[in-house]
Scaffold this active site. Structure first.
Site, mmCIF file in Angstrom:
data_model
loop_
_atom_site.group_PDB
_atom_site.id
_atom_site.type_symbol
_atom_site.label_atom_id
_atom_site.label_comp_id
_atom_site.label_asym_id
_atom_site.label_seq_id
_atom_site.Cartn_x
_atom_site.Cartn_y
_atom_site.Cartn_z
ATOM 1 N N ASN A 1 -14.475 -26.036 32.348
ATOM 2 C CA ASN A 1 -13.171 -25.631 32.895
ATOM 3 C C ASN A 1 -12.671 -24.422 32.106
ATOM 4 O OD1 ASN A 1 -10.491 -25.325 33.596
ATOM 5 N ND2 ASN A 1 -9.865 -27.406 32.962
ATOM 6 N N LYS B 1 -12.635 -25.750 28.339
ATOM 7 C CA LYS B 1 -12.869 -27.164 28.056
ATOM 8 C C LYS B 1 -14.229 -27.543 28.619
ATOM 9 C CE LYS B 1 -7.909 -27.702 28.485
ATOM 10 N NZ LYS B 1 -6.779 -27.866 29.368
ATOM 11 N N ARG C 1 -15.498 -25.011 37.201
ATOM 12 C CA ARG C 1 -14.217 -24.843 37.895
ATOM 13 C C ARG C 1 -14.039 -23.359 38.237
ATOM 14 N NH1 ARG C 1 -8.500 -24.040 35.272
ATOM 15 N NH2 ARG C 1 -7.265 -23.869 37.164
ATOM 16 N N ASP D 1 -10.358 -24.641 42.887
ATOM 17 C CA ASP D 1 -8.935 -25.014 42.831
ATOM 18 C C ASP D 1 -8.291 -24.942 44.210
ATOM 19 O OD1 ASP D 1 -8.836 -25.343 40.082
ATOM 20 O OD2 ASP D 1 -7.119 -24.002 39.820
ATOM 21 N N ILE E 1 1.686 -27.766 34.629
ATOM 22 C CA ILE E 1 2.239 -26.648 33.868
ATOM 23 C C ILE E 1 1.531 -26.489 32.521
ATOM 24 C CG2 ILE E 1 4.433 -26.257 35.026
ATOM 25 C CD1 ILE E 1 5.823 -28.216 33.449
ATOM 26 N N SER F 1 -0.822 -22.944 30.622
ATOM 27 C CA SER F 1 -0.758 -21.509 30.440
ATOM 28 C C SER F 1 -0.514 -20.809 31.781
ATOM 29 C CB SER F 1 -2.109 -21.088 29.877
ATOM 30 O OG SER F 1 -1.979 -20.017 29.084
ATOM 31 N N GLY F 2 -1.104 -21.363 32.814
ATOM 32 C CA GLY F 2 -0.767 -21.015 34.200
ATOM 33 C C GLY F 2 -0.046 -22.226 34.762
#
Ligand SMILES: Nc1ncnc2c1ncn2[C@@H]1O[C@H](COP(=O)(O)OP(=O)(O)O)[C@@H](O)[C@H]1O
Ligand SMILES: CC(=O)OP(=O)(O)O
Ligand SMILES: [Mg+2]
EC number: 2.7.2.1
Length: 436
Positions: free
Chosen positions: A9, A16, A96, A152, A213, A215-216
């Site tokens: 990710n 991650k 991702r 996403d 919620i 960093s983006g």
């Protein structure tokens, strides 16, 4: 020995990686992440079984690709992580990818899908490019392992036409894919499944307002298990965009960045679209931040990388902003801006869901960790029947506690919940469900 699934990710400030057994359902083996890529020094968190370890990293890791290479090497070389010592131990790598264009489902990477994704990688400058760099690396260095990409945007394909359509010339819109797409969908899919289970409700009868919620940041209205609206928007997906401009022999596509909705660490969030042309008359030019592989306009660079918390306060770390005694007025202003924008969306989505909501869910790095932000928001939404158990809120979730109820009393009214989202698990779960 059972082979493993590696889930990757690449977020805007963190990478991650998780290893799972390639079985249905997958079992966690290890987790490693590097955070603070935009606020050095980067920090490593490493978890394997009961062991957990944190450290600051000395090496200079400035891109998600650097962070991925570091994490993979570190995991393969850990003598205690005997399940994964090399690519031979991996069956799949799940990636991702923020923007999946018109894909509604995950796809396996082959020459065709790879080139298709590559054709719009510069449309999500903070994400798709980095994620595809990691895919490229895996194809070159771990060619025997099958790469599966999860998007996403896929979760939001249910957004109804009037919501996803902009009031612009529809011929131009259709020719250039100018519509609302939406982000954080892998996370919303994990949260929906986890929260529905927690509430003992079928997912397809569950209505939620969910905030992812980090960093983006984005927020999503879920009705009967489907996304009906979301704040974070990728406005365009255009392979043969007619909106091409020539600059110093390079052609770029304009206005194609994941900016709308809530502000973030370095992103402006919603602005009047014409603002950027008043900000600088260089807006349409190619940004010096462009590379041979990735073209980005000055407008995109300003609004994606030079705005948000960083522009307001100098830090991209929201834990320095969400404090009861802010160090400067600018920190307080940044906090208040965020609260104002989120409250606006909650009100909007409450109406769109006809007031029929099972819960309001906080997730993402900030949503899961900032008790102050949760308290401020819930206090402002009391008129919707939200009430917070302050002690539960202050305590926050335990490690491994996926959903935590923060609601005051056990009575009626929407629940206030935290969900510790896990995009890596969501990808491995679906990979194993259909392939193991
Ligand atoms: N205690 C905290 N209070 C507020 N914000 C926090 C706290 N801890 C971490 N954060 C913020 O969480 C964000 C990272 O969120 P995360 O969702 O993990 O990352 P990404 O957006 O890269 O996927 C960072 O902006 C960080 O400052
Ligand atoms: C879409 C997006 O902003 O993702 P992240 O929060 O992981 O950076
Ligand atoms: Mg993220």
């Amino acid at each position: 020995m059972t082979k493993s699934i590696l889930s990757v990710n690449a977020g805007s400030s963190s990478v991650k990686v998780n290893f799972y057994t390639a079985e249905n359902p997958p079992r966690p083996i290890a987790h490693a992440e590097i955070s603070g890529i935009t606020a050095p020094p980067p920090k490593l968190k490493y978890q394997q079984g009961d062991k957990s370890h944190k450290e600051e990293i000395k090496e200079k890791l400035t891109t998600p690709q650097d962070a991925f290479n570091y994490l993979l090497k570190r995991c393969f070389e850990d003598p205690e992580l005997s399940e994964v010592t090399s690519a031979d131990d991996l069956a799949y790598i799940c990636h991702r990818i923020v923007h999946g264009g018109d894909y509604h489902d995950a796809v396996e990477i082959n020459d065709e899908t790879y080139h298709h994704l590559e054709s719009f990688e510069d449309l999500a400058p903070l994400h798709n490019f980095s994620a595809l760099e990691i895919v490229r690396h895996c194809r070159a260095e771990l060619p025997k392992v099958r790469s599966i990409t999860f998007f996403d945007s896929a979760f939001h394909h249910t957004i109804p036409e009037p919501v996803r359509t902009y009031a612009i010339n529809q011929e131009v819109a259709k020719a250039n894919g100018l519509r609302k797409y939406g982000f954080h969908g892998i996370s919303y899919s994990f949260i929906l499944r986890s929260v529905a289970q927690f509430l003992s409700k079928p997912a397809d009868k569950t209505n939620l307002i969910v905030m992812h919620i980090g960093s983006g940041a984005s927020i999503c209205a879920i009705k009967n298990g489907e996304s009906i609206d979301t704040s974070a928007v990728q406005i365009a997906f255009a392979e043969n965009s007619t909106l091409q401009y020539e600059y110093t022999n390079a052609s770029i596509r304009m206005g194609l960045t994941p900016l709308a909705g809530l502000p973030g660490a370095t992103r402006s969030g919603d602005i009047d679209p014409s603002l950027v042309f008043h900000y600088t008359n260089e807006a349409g030019k190619l940004s010096p931040a462009s590379t041979k592989e990735m073209h980005i306009s000055t407008a995109e660079d300003i609004l994606n990388k030079q705005s948000g918390w960083k522009a307001l306060t100098g830090t991209t770390d929201f834990s320095e902003i969400a404090v009861s005694d802010p160090p400067t007025k600018a920190h307080k202003l940044a906090f208040d801006i965020f609260v104002d924008r989120i409250v606006g969306y909650i009100g909007n989505y409450y109406l769109k869901l006809n007031g029929q909501i099972d819960g309001v869910v906080f997730s993402g790095g900030i949503g899961e960790k900032s008790a102050l932000l949760r308290k401020t928001l819930v206090d402002k939404c009391q008129c919707l029947g939200l009430a917070l158990d302050d002690a539960a809120n202050d305590k926050g979730p335990e490690d491994g506690e996926t959903v935590k109820d923060l609601s005051k009393g056990s009575g009626k009214g929407p629940r206030v919940l935290i969900c510790q989202t896990n995009e890596q698990f969501e990808m491995a779960y679906h990979c194993a469900l259909s392939r193991c």
